[in-house]
Scaffold this active site. Structure first.
Site, PDB file in Angstrom:
ATOM      1  N   ILE A 156      10.769 -50.306  27.354  1.00 57.41           N
ATOM      2  CA  ILE A 156      12.381 -50.468  27.529  1.00 57.41           C
ATOM      3  C   ILE A 156      12.970 -49.115  27.092  1.00 57.41           C
ATOM      4  O   ILE A 156      13.591 -48.545  27.726  1.00 57.41           O
ATOM      5  CB  ILE A 156      12.700 -51.733  27.012  1.00 57.41           C
ATOM      6  CG1 ILE A 156      12.392 -52.969  27.527  1.00 57.41           C
ATOM      7  CG2 ILE A 156      14.002 -51.643  27.137  1.00 57.41           C
ATOM      8  CD1 ILE A 156      12.540 -54.148  26.817  1.00 57.41           C
ATOM      9  N   ASP A 175       8.985 -42.992  17.296  1.00 56.51           N
ATOM     10  CA  ASP A 175       8.223 -44.074  17.380  1.00 56.51           C
ATOM     11  C   ASP A 175       6.895 -43.752  16.666  1.00 56.51           C
ATOM     12  O   ASP A 175       6.403 -42.658  16.593  1.00 56.51           O
ATOM     13  CB  ASP A 175       7.931 -44.058  18.930  1.00 56.51           C
ATOM     14  CG  ASP A 175       7.076 -45.489  19.209  1.00 56.51           C
ATOM     15  OD1 ASP A 175       6.359 -45.733  18.589  1.00 56.51           O
ATOM     16  OD2 ASP A 175       7.775 -46.008  20.034  1.00 56.51           O
ATOM     17  N   PRO A 208      10.355 -53.088  18.202  1.00 56.85           N
ATOM     18  CA  PRO A 208      10.388 -54.582  17.823  1.00 56.85           C
ATOM     19  C   PRO A 208      10.880 -55.155  16.400  1.00 56.85           C
ATOM     20  O   PRO A 208      11.075 -54.063  15.549  1.00 56.85           O
ATOM     21  CB  PRO A 208       8.949 -55.007  18.062  1.00 56.85           C
ATOM     22  CG  PRO A 208       8.238 -53.656  17.735  1.00 56.85           C
ATOM     23  CD  PRO A 208       9.114 -52.613  18.186  1.00 56.85           C
ATOM     24  N   THR A 234      19.839 -53.702  22.166  1.00 55.70           N
ATOM     25  CA  THR A 234      19.323 -54.747  23.090  1.00 55.70           C
ATOM     26  C   THR A 234      17.920 -55.242  22.479  1.00 55.70           C
ATOM     27  O   THR A 234      17.188 -55.897  23.402  1.00 55.70           O
ATOM     28  CB  THR A 234      19.347 -54.134  24.379  1.00 55.70           C
ATOM     29  OG1 THR A 234      18.316 -53.131  24.529  1.00 55.70           O
ATOM     30  CG2 THR A 234      20.810 -53.900  25.010  1.00 55.70           C
ATOM     31  N   SER A 235      17.570 -54.820  21.352  1.00 55.69           N
ATOM     32  CA  SER A 235      16.204 -55.236  20.974  1.00 55.69           C
ATOM     33  C   SER A 235      16.241 -56.627  20.097  1.00 55.69           C
ATOM     34  O   SER A 235      15.911 -57.586  20.761  1.00 55.69           O
ATOM     35  CB  SER A 235      15.582 -54.159  20.268  1.00 55.69           C
ATOM     36  OG  SER A 235      14.411 -54.388  19.848  1.00 55.69           O
ATOM     37  N   ARG A 236      16.430 -56.508  18.860  1.00 57.29           N
ATOM     38  CA  ARG A 236      16.431 -57.609  18.099  1.00 57.29           C
ATOM     39  C   ARG A 236      17.461 -57.513  16.929  1.00 57.29           C
ATOM     40  O   ARG A 236      17.678 -56.422  16.484  1.00 57.29           O
ATOM     41  CB  ARG A 236      14.999 -58.110  17.566  1.00 57.29           C
ATOM     42  CG  ARG A 236      14.248 -58.589  18.226  1.00 57.29           C
ATOM     43  CD  ARG A 236      14.416 -60.245  18.762  1.00 57.29           C
ATOM     44  NE  ARG A 236      13.210 -60.697  19.750  1.00 57.29           N
ATOM     45  CZ  ARG A 236      13.480 -60.652  20.850  1.00 57.29           C
ATOM     46  NH1 ARG A 236      14.452 -60.205  21.565  1.00 57.29           N
ATOM     47  NH2 ARG A 236      12.500 -61.233  21.687  1.00 57.29           N
ATOM     48  N   ASP A 260      23.459 -56.825  22.243  1.00 56.74           N
ATOM     49  CA  ASP A 260      23.087 -57.966  23.005  1.00 56.74           C
ATOM     50  C   ASP A 260      22.409 -58.952  22.055  1.00 56.74           C
ATOM     51  O   ASP A 260      22.229 -59.915  22.716  1.00 56.74           O
ATOM     52  CB  ASP A 260      22.028 -57.377  24.126  1.00 56.74           C
ATOM     53  CG  ASP A 260      21.794 -58.386  25.145  1.00 56.74           C
ATOM     54  OD1 ASP A 260      22.542 -59.294  25.674  1.00 56.74           O
ATOM     55  OD2 ASP A 260      20.552 -58.763  25.548  1.00 56.74           O
ATOM     56  N   GLU A 265      22.078 -64.820  15.578  1.00 56.15           N
ATOM     57  CA  GLU A 265      22.282 -65.403  17.144  1.00 56.15           C
ATOM     58  C   GLU A 265      21.817 -66.965  17.030  1.00 56.15           C
ATOM     59  O   GLU A 265      22.296 -67.723  17.906  1.00 56.15           O
ATOM     60  CB  GLU A 265      22.000 -64.435  17.918  1.00 56.15           C
ATOM     61  CG  GLU A 265      20.358 -64.393  18.202  1.00 56.15           C
ATOM     62  CD  GLU A 265      19.887 -63.337  19.363  1.00 56.15           C
ATOM     63  OE1 GLU A 265      20.172 -62.146  19.371  1.00 56.15           O
ATOM     64  OE2 GLU A 265      19.257 -63.771  20.157  1.00 56.15           O
ATOM     65  N   HIS A 297      22.561 -62.040  24.465  1.00 63.36           N
ATOM     66  CA  HIS A 297      21.118 -62.093  24.744  1.00 63.36           C
ATOM     67  C   HIS A 297      20.764 -62.007  26.047  1.00 63.36           C
ATOM     68  O   HIS A 297      19.903 -63.178  26.422  1.00 63.36           O
ATOM     69  CB  HIS A 297      20.512 -62.905  23.726  1.00 63.36           C
ATOM     70  CG  HIS A 297      18.903 -62.645  23.298  1.00 63.36           C
ATOM     71  ND1 HIS A 297      18.433 -62.422  22.335  1.00 63.36           N
ATOM     72  CD2 HIS A 297      18.072 -61.820  24.237  1.00 63.36           C
ATOM     73  CE1 HIS A 297      17.225 -62.023  22.432  1.00 63.36           C
ATOM     74  NE2 HIS A 297      16.914 -61.690  23.685  1.00 63.36           N
TER      75      HIS A 297
END
Ligand code: NAI
Length: 332
Positions: A156, A175, A208, A234-236, A260, A265, A297
């Site tokens: 992503i 990364d 992640p 938009t990950s976690r 997101d 949540e 989400h």
């Protein structure tokens, strides 16, 4: 026909999963509640329990599933932070996930959020519907020529980076497992996290949730960001320390935030709470900020992604119930 128990289902899950399961020779027993130690008994007599992002596959829940004879936990999502994997292994449960289901869906939603936020689309839309055609307060900024920082260049993160390159942004990335070949092909520059934080106008999270990324964005990292930075997640949700984020928004240091996913949540997202009192004060506060945009989400929610999720999940449930190996790269 072997039966599978599907937890935390919504109408769209049923629409896609029921036909895919039927085609794989399985019957679905759909539950709208989540898996937890308290609800695991709903998986009695099934060959697999199928769960989503906010189910709680902790040690007690997994023990109950194993005691019921369930041998397969099928995640209909990519992230697997909701599962106690060592416990699953010890109990002999095979855990599968859907590692690849239209990463485009999530990358494109990331862009939808980013553009809507920086161009103030929700505010503009609300105004126009009230026949208020004034542009006061709607000044945005060009993405072209700005610097984007991508944290996590998996499927992503890479797609998001490539789309942002298409907008004419300079893209930095970080990364622990960088791909020099991909970076060279798309003119992306890998840098250390601190350099990314200090140099980026837009920061997008695609790592992640792990012990190492939990609250990766907290007081120290927020302080290193450029004043006015726009942050997208938009990950976690737990990648961001919400309390620290609110403080940075209140001080004016952060220019805008699009989410997101949200730390707390579970129990809020995916449900219609419109007739109730919101008990989460931090979420309530975030919703009052004009420079915060939240979706619940939904980045994965495209026809293509739901079709792929249903197909992979159903095929794995069929395979494992027939004693066959899981699809490549799906077993954890
Ligand atoms: P992926 O596994 O392909 O990529 C994750 C990347 O993050 C890897 O390259 C990994 O090396 C990197 N990473 C790990 N720790 C890091 C750290 N500390 N700093 C920077 N990078 C780090 O995963 P994919 O498919 O790209 O998905 C990313 C995340 O997006 C998933 O973990 C999931 O939580 C989330 N997601 C959200 C969805 C939504 O609907 N909002 C839907 C699908 C995924």
């Amino acid at each position: 026909m072997p039966t599978v128990a599907v937890f935390d289902t919504k109408p769209y899950d049923r629409d896609y999963l029921a036909p895919a399961a039927l085609a794989a020779g399985l019957t679905c027993r759909f539950h709208d509640f989540r898996l937890s130690a308290e609800t695991a008994s709903a998986a009695a007599g099934v060959v697999a329990a199928c769960i989503f992002v906010n189910d709680r596959a902790d040690h007690p829940a997994l023990e109950k599933l194993a005691a019921l004879g369930v041998r397969h936990l099928a995640l209909r999502c990519a992230g697997y932070n909701q599962v106690d994997l060592p416990a699953a292994r010890a109990l002999g449960l095979t855990v599968t996930r859907v590692p690849a289901y239209s990463p485009h869906a999530v990358a494109e939603h990331t862009l939808a959020l980013l553009l809507a936020l920086v161009r103030k689309i929700p505010r503009a839309h609300n105004r126009v519907r009230e026949l208020n055609f004034s542009l006061a307060g709607l000044v945005g900024f060009d993405l072209h020529g700005k610097t984007a920082g991508i944290i996590g260049t998996g499927q992503i993160g890479r797609l998001t980076a490539q789309i942002l390159r298409g907008f004419g942004m300079k893209v930095l990335a970080t990364d622990p497992a960088p791909s020099a070949e991909w970076a060279a092909a798309h003119s992306v520059t890998y840098v250390a996290l601190d350099e990314l934080l200090t140099a980026s106008d837009v920061i997008s999270l695609h790592a992640p949730l792990t012990p190492a990324t939990n609250h990766l964005i907290g007081p120290a990292t927020l302080a290193r960001m450029k004043p006015g930075v726009v942050l997208v997640n938009t990950s976690r949700g737990r990648l961001i320390d919400t309390t620290a984020l609110i403080a940075a928004l209140k001080s004016g240091h952060i220019g805008g935030v699009a989410l997101d996913v949200y730390e707390e949540e579970a129990g809020v997202f995916f449900g219609d709470l419109s007739g109730t009192i919101l008990a989460d004060d931090e979420l309530a506060q975030l919703l009052t900020f004009p420079n915060v945009l939240i979706t619940a989400h939904q980045a994965f929610l495209t026809h293509e992604a739901l079709s792929q999720i249903a197909h992979t999940t159903a095929e794995n449930m069929r395979r494992l119930s027939a004693g066959e190996p899981a699809l490549p790269n799906t077993a954890l």
